[in-house]
Design a protein around this motif. Structure first.
Motif, PDB file in Angstrom:
ATOM      1  N   ASP A  20      13.049 -30.847  11.873  1.00 56.74           N
ATOM      2  CA  ASP A  20      12.347 -32.026  12.214  1.00 56.74           C
ATOM      3  C   ASP A  20      12.574 -32.507  10.586  1.00 56.74           C
ATOM      4  O   ASP A  20      12.386 -33.350  10.667  1.00 56.74           O
ATOM      5  N   VAL A  21      12.287 -31.445   9.469  1.00 53.83           N
ATOM      6  CA  VAL A  21      12.928 -32.525   8.403  1.00 53.83           C
ATOM      7  C   VAL A  21      13.983 -33.075   7.930  1.00 53.83           C
ATOM      8  O   VAL A  21      13.935 -34.475   7.956  1.00 53.83           O
ATOM      9  N   TYR A  22      15.254 -32.202   9.022  1.00 59.71           N
ATOM     10  CA  TYR A  22      16.519 -33.497   8.432  1.00 59.71           C
ATOM     11  C   TYR A  22      16.314 -34.303   9.692  1.00 59.71           C
ATOM     12  O   TYR A  22      16.923 -35.457   9.051  1.00 59.71           O
ATOM     13  N   SER A  23      15.853 -34.116  10.891  1.00 60.43           N
ATOM     14  CA  SER A  23      15.495 -35.549  11.935  1.00 60.43           C
ATOM     15  C   SER A  23      14.931 -36.736  11.147  1.00 60.43           C
ATOM     16  O   SER A  23      15.143 -37.267  11.211  1.00 60.43           O
ATOM     17  N   PHE A  24      13.260 -37.009  10.680  1.00 61.63           N
ATOM     18  CA  PHE A  24      12.882 -37.181   9.954  1.00 61.63           C
ATOM     19  C   PHE A  24      13.442 -37.807   8.772  1.00 61.63           C
ATOM     20  O   PHE A  24      13.715 -39.398   7.941  1.00 61.63           O
ATOM     21  N   GLY A  25      14.186 -37.361   7.904  1.00 68.20           N
ATOM     22  CA  GLY A  25      15.340 -37.699   6.984  1.00 68.20           C
ATOM     23  C   GLY A  25      16.239 -38.824   7.141  1.00 68.20           C
ATOM     24  O   GLY A  25      16.254 -39.905   7.087  1.00 68.20           O
TER      25      GLY A  25
END
Length: 79
Positions: A20-25
């Motif tokens: 999820d953090v990757y996608s938000f980034g």
């Protein structure tokens, strides 16, 4: 949708909170640069993520910003 998937999930079907953090980034990079992750830039054939990584390693991450953000102070953009 695939342009927002973390490499671990796309290749090995491993999902975690980091995905999820990757996608938000990726979304932030697209917003910041005004470019889509799936678009390859000129003849360098670097994805948006690869370009961002290369610029960050060189200390030039501000160069990724969209022209419409030119009036923003570089120190703020770097954050």
């Amino acid at each position: 949708m695939q342009r927002y998937m973390s490499p671990e999930y796309a290749m090995e079907d491993i999902f975690s909170k980091k995905s999820d953090v990757y996608s938000f980034g990726v979304l932030l990079l697209e917003f910041f640069s005004g470019k889509k992750n799936t678009v390859f830039l000129s003849s360098t054939a670097l994805s948006l993520i690869e370009l961002a990584w290369e610029l960050w390693k060189q200390g030039d991450s501000v160069e990724l910003r969209d022209n419409s953000m030119a009036s923003c102070p570089k120190e703020e953009v770097s954050k």
